[in-house]
Design a protein around this motif. Sequence first.
Motif, mmCIF file in Angstrom:
data_model
loop_
_atom_site.group_PDB
_atom_site.id
_atom_site.type_symbol
_atom_site.label_atom_id
_atom_site.label_comp_id
_atom_site.label_asym_id
_atom_site.label_seq_id
_atom_site.Cartn_x
_atom_site.Cartn_y
_atom_site.Cartn_z
ATOM 1 N N SER A 108 0.961 -1.183 0.007
ATOM 2 C CA SER A 108 -0.157 -0.040 -0.095
ATOM 3 C C SER A 108 0.632 1.339 -0.122
ATOM 4 O O SER A 108 0.343 2.412 -0.402
ATOM 5 N N HIS A 109 2.077 1.249 0.431
ATOM 6 C CA HIS A 109 2.961 2.303 0.604
ATOM 7 C C HIS A 109 4.315 2.026 0.104
ATOM 8 O O HIS A 109 5.107 1.738 0.505
ATOM 9 N N PRO A 110 4.580 1.909 -1.404
ATOM 10 C CA PRO A 110 5.720 1.633 -2.048
ATOM 11 C C PRO A 110 6.965 2.163 -1.475
ATOM 12 O O PRO A 110 8.034 1.471 -1.570
ATOM 13 N N LYS A 111 6.878 3.499 -1.139
ATOM 14 C CA LYS A 111 8.105 4.097 -0.879
ATOM 15 C C LYS A 111 8.590 3.580 0.592
ATOM 16 O O LYS A 111 9.682 3.632 0.991
ATOM 17 N N LEU A 112 7.845 2.781 1.097
ATOM 18 C CA LEU A 112 8.379 2.078 2.412
ATOM 19 C C LEU A 112 9.634 1.154 2.237
ATOM 20 O O LEU A 112 10.764 1.443 2.861
ATOM 21 N N VAL A 113 9.795 0.736 0.931
ATOM 22 C CA VAL A 113 10.912 -0.297 0.683
ATOM 23 C C VAL A 113 12.044 0.592 0.544
ATOM 24 O O VAL A 113 13.402 0.017 0.246
ATOM 25 N N LEU A 114 12.018 2.032 0.495
ATOM 26 C CA LEU A 114 13.149 2.715 0.282
ATOM 27 C C LEU A 114 13.989 3.135 1.619
ATOM 28 O O LEU A 114 15.003 3.917 1.696
ATOM 29 N N VAL A 115 13.249 2.932 2.765
ATOM 30 C CA VAL A 115 13.815 2.876 4.033
ATOM 31 C C VAL A 115 14.877 1.806 4.186
ATOM 32 O O VAL A 115 14.310 0.463 4.279
ATOM 33 N N GLN A 116 15.796 2.308 4.449
ATOM 34 C CA GLN A 116 17.064 1.181 4.789
ATOM 35 C C GLN A 116 17.482 1.080 6.173
ATOM 36 O O GLN A 116 18.301 2.153 6.598
ATOM 37 N N PRO A 131 15.828 8.421 0.962
ATOM 38 C CA PRO A 131 16.309 9.378 0.118
ATOM 39 C C PRO A 131 15.390 10.831 0.636
ATOM 40 O O PRO A 131 14.180 10.828 0.889
ATOM 41 N N GLY A 132 16.265 11.919 0.577
ATOM 42 C CA GLY A 132 15.972 13.109 0.842
ATOM 43 C C GLY A 132 15.500 13.251 2.450
ATOM 44 O O GLY A 132 15.020 14.580 2.841
ATOM 45 N N MET A 133 15.937 12.350 3.173
ATOM 46 C CA MET A 133 15.833 12.387 4.722
ATOM 47 C C MET A 133 17.213 12.338 5.387
ATOM 48 O O MET A 133 18.016 11.560 5.009
ATOM 49 N N MET A 134 17.212 13.031 6.509
ATOM 50 C CA MET A 134 18.475 12.720 7.607
ATOM 51 C C MET A 134 18.363 11.359 8.062
ATOM 52 O O MET A 134 17.121 11.101 8.597
ATOM 53 N N ASP A 135 19.611 10.921 8.502
ATOM 54 C CA ASP A 135 19.423 9.619 9.199
ATOM 55 C C ASP A 135 18.951 9.608 10.300
ATOM 56 O O ASP A 135 19.015 10.687 11.114
ATOM 57 N N ILE A 136 18.124 8.893 10.996
ATOM 58 C CA ILE A 136 17.826 8.596 12.446
ATOM 59 C C ILE A 136 17.822 7.507 12.930
ATOM 60 O O ILE A 136 18.099 6.449 12.482
ATOM 61 N N ALA A 137 18.381 7.615 14.434
ATOM 62 C CA ALA A 137 18.873 6.326 14.924
ATOM 63 C C ALA A 137 17.672 5.735 16.237
ATOM 64 O O ALA A 137 16.953 6.684 16.748
ATOM 65 N N TRP A 170 9.554 10.943 11.735
ATOM 66 C CA TRP A 170 10.356 11.057 10.382
ATOM 67 C C TRP A 170 9.541 10.156 9.378
ATOM 68 O O TRP A 170 9.780 10.358 8.086
ATOM 69 N N LEU A 171 9.142 9.010 9.802
ATOM 70 C CA LEU A 171 8.305 8.114 8.906
ATOM 71 C C LEU A 171 6.995 8.961 7.994
ATOM 72 O O LEU A 171 6.818 8.812 6.884
#
Length: 279
Positions: A108-116, A131-137, A170-171
Motif C-alpha cells: 500500500s505504501h511502495p516508498k516503504l521499501v526505500l527505508v534502509q 532518500p531526502g531524509m536525514m538519518d535517524i537512530a 520521520w516516517l
Amino acid sequence: MLEANEKLYPVGVFVIWLGVAGVRLCVVAAVTGYGVYKLVRQYLENTPPKQWRRVGELSDLHVYPIKSCGAIRLTQMDCSTIGPKLGLLRDRIFMVIQTDGTFITGRSHPKLVLVQPRFDDQYETMTLSAPGMMDIAVDVKRLFSVEPVKASVWGQTVTAVDCGEELARWLSRFLLSEDFGLRLVFYPLAHPTRPVREKNLIHINLTPRDSGALHDATSFMLVSEASVADVNARVDKPCSAVQYRPNFVVKGPGAFEEDDWKWIKIGETVYRNVKACTR
C-alpha cells in the motif's frame, strides 16, 4: 517457509541437506491395523529423518528488521523460534503502523521499501536512511524497558513497543508528507504469540510456533538461486532474490526443487517446510 531451532550459520560453510525416507509401511485391512498405520505414519511425518543427502549450500543470508523495508545482508546469524537474529538485530521485529494500530506494508505504501536500516557493530542501535531524509537512530536496547502497547498484524493483536515521536514524525514525513499519521513499533518478546491465520489453516504442518515476531506467516523463508533465475528468464524486468525477501538463499538445486523439500538441514539445525510462500 521454515521453522528451526537455534544455531549459527556462516554463509558458504554449511551445506543444505535433504531428508531421505528410510521406512515403508504396509497398509493393513483391519481397522485396528489401519489405526496403527496412521499413528506410525503421523509419527514418521513429524520426525526428522536420520539420513540426509546433500543438495546445495548457502549463498546468502538476509534479515529484514522492519516489515517491508530494506534488507541487511549478513555472513552469519543465529536462528530462533521468532526468526533469524544477531544480537538485537532480528527479523521483522519492527513494523510501521497507522494511528489505529494496524500495520502498513510496501503493497500500500511502495516508498516503504526505500527505508534502509543498518545496525552498529554491537547490534544494539539501528539507524534508518531514506532518500531526502536525514538519518535517524533507534536505541533498540532501550525499547525493552518501555511499556508495551497493542498493534495488529493481519487482524491479529500483537504486543508492541512504540518507538517514540521523533521516529513517528520521520516516517510520516517521508511516507505521507505529513507530520503525523504513522508510527514505528517494536516486538519485545522472545517467542511467537499469534495463532495460525484462518487462511493458512489448510497447511496442516503450520503451527502457532511458526508465526515468528511480526511475520506474515512463518519465521523463516528459503529460496534457491535457480528458482529466481527461472522467473527472471520469463519476465521483462528481472529482479534479485532479495525482492522475494528470503532469509536463506541457496545454490545447487534446480529451479523450484525447494518447493518439494519436507525437511532441510543446515549445519546441525533441522528445518521443516510448512508452507509455500505466495510471493
